[in-house]
Write a protein that holds these residues in place. Sequence first.
Motif, PDB file in Angstrom:
ATOM      1  N   ILE A 186       0.841  -1.200   0.000  1.00 22.94           N
ATOM      2  CA  ILE A 186       0.000   0.000   0.000  1.00 22.94           C
ATOM      3  C   ILE A 186       0.875   1.247   0.000  1.00 22.94           C
ATOM      4  O   ILE A 186       0.631   2.192  -0.756  1.00 22.94           O
ATOM      5  CB  ILE A 186      -0.965  -0.003   1.197  1.00 22.94           C
ATOM      6  N   LEU A 187       1.933   1.255   0.827  1.00 24.60           N
ATOM      7  CA  LEU A 187       2.853   2.388   0.867  1.00 24.60           C
ATOM      8  C   LEU A 187       3.502   2.592  -0.491  1.00 24.60           C
ATOM      9  O   LEU A 187       3.600   3.721  -0.988  1.00 24.60           O
ATOM     10  CB  LEU A 187       3.929   2.165   1.935  1.00 24.60           C
ATOM     11  N   SER A 188       3.927   1.522  -1.115  1.00 22.31           N
ATOM     12  CA  SER A 188       4.563   1.599  -2.432  1.00 22.31           C
ATOM     13  C   SER A 188       3.635   2.232  -3.463  1.00 22.31           C
ATOM     14  O   SER A 188       4.028   3.132  -4.212  1.00 22.31           O
ATOM     15  CB  SER A 188       4.969   0.195  -2.881  1.00 22.31           C
ATOM     16  N   LYS A 189       2.397   1.788  -3.491  1.00 21.03           N
ATOM     17  CA  LYS A 189       1.423   2.347  -4.436  1.00 21.03           C
ATOM     18  C   LYS A 189       1.131   3.811  -4.126  1.00 21.03           C
ATOM     19  O   LYS A 189       0.958   4.626  -5.035  1.00 21.03           O
ATOM     20  CB  LYS A 189       0.140   1.522  -4.412  1.00 21.03           C
ATOM     21  N   ALA A 190       1.099   4.157  -2.843  1.00 16.18           N
ATOM     22  CA  ALA A 190       0.854   5.548  -2.459  1.00 16.18           C
ATOM     23  C   ALA A 190       2.016   6.437  -2.888  1.00 16.18           C
ATOM     24  O   ALA A 190       1.804   7.564  -3.336  1.00 16.18           O
ATOM     25  CB  ALA A 190       0.639   5.648  -0.953  1.00 16.18           C
ATOM     26  N   LEU A 191       3.241   5.934  -2.767  1.00 18.21           N
ATOM     27  CA  LEU A 191       4.410   6.731  -3.169  1.00 18.21           C
ATOM     28  C   LEU A 191       4.426   7.024  -4.667  1.00 18.21           C
ATOM     29  O   LEU A 191       4.909   8.071  -5.092  1.00 18.21           O
ATOM     30  CB  LEU A 191       5.698   6.023  -2.756  1.00 18.21           C
ATOM     31  N   ILE A 192       3.885   6.112  -5.447  1.00 20.10           N
ATOM     32  CA  ILE A 192       3.803   6.339  -6.896  1.00 20.10           C
ATOM     33  C   ILE A 192       2.937   7.552  -7.188  1.00 20.10           C
ATOM     34  O   ILE A 192       3.214   8.328  -8.098  1.00 20.10           O
ATOM     35  CB  ILE A 192       3.248   5.089  -7.614  1.00 20.10           C
ATOM     36  N   GLN A 246      10.348 -17.264   7.590  1.00 17.52           N
ATOM     37  CA  GLN A 246      10.731 -16.747   6.284  1.00 17.52           C
ATOM     38  C   GLN A 246      11.160 -15.294   6.452  1.00 17.52           C
ATOM     39  O   GLN A 246      10.348 -14.422   6.673  1.00 17.52           O
ATOM     40  CB  GLN A 246       9.565 -16.831   5.293  1.00 17.52           C
ATOM     41  N   SER A 247      12.442 -15.055   6.346  1.00 17.91           N
ATOM     42  CA  SER A 247      12.940 -13.691   6.491  1.00 17.91           C
ATOM     43  C   SER A 247      12.573 -12.896   5.255  1.00 17.91           C
ATOM     44  O   SER A 247      13.082 -13.124   4.169  1.00 17.91           O
ATOM     45  CB  SER A 247      14.460 -13.684   6.676  1.00 17.91           C
ATOM     46  N   SER A 248      11.662 -11.943   5.408  1.00 17.92           N
ATOM     47  CA  SER A 248      11.224 -11.131   4.276  1.00 17.92           C
ATOM     48  C   SER A 248      12.354 -10.282   3.747  1.00 17.92           C
ATOM     49  O   SER A 248      12.380  -9.923   2.578  1.00 17.92           O
ATOM     50  CB  SER A 248      10.050 -10.243   4.695  1.00 17.92           C
ATOM     51  N   LEU A 249      13.333  -9.964   4.590  1.00 21.70           N
ATOM     52  CA  LEU A 249      14.462  -9.183   4.135  1.00 21.70           C
ATOM     53  C   LEU A 249      15.394 -10.049   3.294  1.00 21.70           C
ATOM     54  O   LEU A 249      15.890  -9.629   2.267  1.00 21.70           O
ATOM     55  CB  LEU A 249      15.212  -8.609   5.331  1.00 21.70           C
ATOM     56  N   ASN A 250      15.607 -11.284   3.740  1.00 19.42           N
ATOM     57  CA  ASN A 250      16.529 -12.160   3.027  1.00 19.42           C
ATOM     58  C   ASN A 250      15.988 -12.606   1.677  1.00 19.42           C
ATOM     59  O   ASN A 250      16.743 -12.773   0.730  1.00 19.42           O
ATOM     60  CB  ASN A 250      16.874 -13.393   3.873  1.00 19.42           C
ATOM     61  N   ASP A 251      14.693 -12.808   1.563  1.00 18.35           N
ATOM     62  CA  ASP A 251      14.172 -13.243   0.269  1.00 18.35           C
ATOM     63  C   ASP A 251      13.966 -12.064  -0.682  1.00 18.35           C
ATOM     64  O   ASP A 251      13.695 -12.249  -1.857  1.00 18.35           O
ATOM     65  CB  ASP A 251      12.895 -14.075   0.405  1.00 18.35           C
ATOM     66  N   GLY A 252      14.103 -10.844  -0.163  1.00 14.30           N
ATOM     67  CA  GLY A 252      14.051  -9.656  -1.003  1.00 14.30           C
ATOM     68  C   GLY A 252      12.669  -9.190  -1.391  1.00 14.30           C
ATOM     69  O   GLY A 252      12.524  -8.164  -2.042  1.00 14.30           O
ATOM     70  N   LYS A 253      11.636  -9.913  -1.003  1.00 15.97           N
ATOM     71  CA  LYS A 253      10.282  -9.545  -1.417  1.00 15.97           C
ATOM     72  C   LYS A 253       9.882  -8.170  -0.903  1.00 15.97           C
ATOM     73  O   LYS A 253       9.333  -7.349  -1.638  1.00 15.97           O
ATOM     74  CB  LYS A 253       9.276 -10.601  -0.970  1.00 15.97           C
ATOM     75  N   SER A 254      10.156  -7.896   0.377  1.00 11.48           N
ATOM     76  CA  SER A 254       9.775  -6.600   0.937  1.00 11.48           C
ATOM     77  C   SER A 254      10.524  -5.459   0.257  1.00 11.48           C
ATOM     78  O   SER A 254       9.949  -4.399  -0.004  1.00 11.48           O
ATOM     79  CB  SER A 254      10.013  -6.570   2.442  1.00 11.48           C
ATOM     80  N   ILE A 255      11.786  -5.681  -0.051  1.00 11.49           N
ATOM     81  CA  ILE A 255      12.573  -4.650  -0.738  1.00 11.49           C
ATOM     82  C   ILE A 255      12.028  -4.421  -2.141  1.00 11.49           C
ATOM     83  O   ILE A 255      11.872  -3.281  -2.582  1.00 11.49           O
ATOM     84  CB  ILE A 255      14.063  -5.041  -0.797  1.00 11.49           C
ATOM     85  N   ARG A 256      11.700  -5.487  -2.856  1.00 15.62           N
ATOM     86  CA  ARG A 256      11.156  -5.339  -4.219  1.00 15.62           C
ATOM     87  C   ARG A 256       9.829  -4.597  -4.216  1.00 15.62           C
ATOM     88  O   ARG A 256       9.574  -3.758  -5.073  1.00 15.62           O
ATOM     89  CB  ARG A 256      11.006  -6.710  -4.879  1.00 15.62           C
ATOM     90  N   VAL A 257       8.972  -4.893  -3.234  1.00 12.49           N
ATOM     91  CA  VAL A 257       7.681  -4.214  -3.131  1.00 12.49           C
ATOM     92  C   VAL A 257       7.903  -2.724  -2.919  1.00 12.49           C
ATOM     93  O   VAL A 257       7.290  -1.877  -3.578  1.00 12.49           O
ATOM     94  CB  VAL A 257       6.832  -4.824  -1.979  1.00 12.49           C
ATOM     95  N   LEU A 258       8.798  -2.393  -2.012  1.00  9.09           N
ATOM     96  CA  LEU A 258       9.075  -0.992  -1.718  1.00  9.09           C
ATOM     97  C   LEU A 258       9.714  -0.276  -2.909  1.00  9.09           C
ATOM     98  O   LEU A 258       9.335   0.842  -3.252  1.00  9.09           O
ATOM     99  CB  LEU A 258       9.989  -0.896  -0.498  1.00  9.09           C
ATOM    100  N   LEU A 259      10.658  -0.906  -3.563  1.00  5.96           N
ATOM    101  CA  LEU A 259      11.340  -0.284  -4.702  1.00  5.96           C
ATOM    102  C   LEU A 259      10.387   0.014  -5.858  1.00  5.96           C
ATOM    103  O   LEU A 259      10.603   0.960  -6.605  1.00  5.96           O
ATOM    104  CB  LEU A 259      12.491  -1.161  -5.184  1.00  5.96           C
ATOM    105  N   GLU A 260       9.361  -0.776  -5.985  1.00  3.09           N
ATOM    106  CA  GLU A 260       8.377  -0.544  -7.045  1.00  3.09           C
ATOM    107  C   GLU A 260       7.766   0.848  -6.921  1.00  3.09           C
ATOM    108  O   GLU A 260       7.569   1.542  -7.909  1.00  3.09           O
ATOM    109  CB  GLU A 260       7.284  -1.623  -6.985  1.00  3.09           C
ATOM    110  N   GLY A 261       7.470   1.265  -5.709  1.00  4.11           N
ATOM    111  CA  GLY A 261       6.907   2.598  -5.488  1.00  4.11           C
ATOM    112  C   GLY A 261       7.945   3.690  -5.566  1.00  4.11           C
ATOM    113  O   GLY A 261       7.671   4.798  -6.026  1.00  4.11           O
TER     114      GLY A 261
END
Length: 93
Positions: A33-39, A63-78
């Motif tokens: 949601i934050l990512s979409k709002a930043l766009i 499941q480390s969300s930081l290690n799998d990179g998913k959280s970073i990818r979601v944030l970078l999208e925005g």
Amino acid sequence: IITESFYKMMTENKSIKCLDISYNNVSLEGLDILSKALINNNTICELNMDNIFNELEEENPNQSSLNDGKSIRVLLEGLKNNISLHHISLGII
């Protein structure tokens, strides 16, 4: 903490320049949601998100969300389409 109401506030915002969500419980859905709002936001110049990734890891201990990179990818999208941000703090050591 980050909901659709937050998205609406961020996209309609014309005055908030600094957003600090540090040390808040931000889920992966909240990051999306934050990512979409930043766009769609062109007034936030500073974004502080210290230690929000610790909360994500506590939410999913197996499941480390930081290690799998998913959280970073979601944030970078925005972030990749936002032209107003000049300072971002992730507080990652």
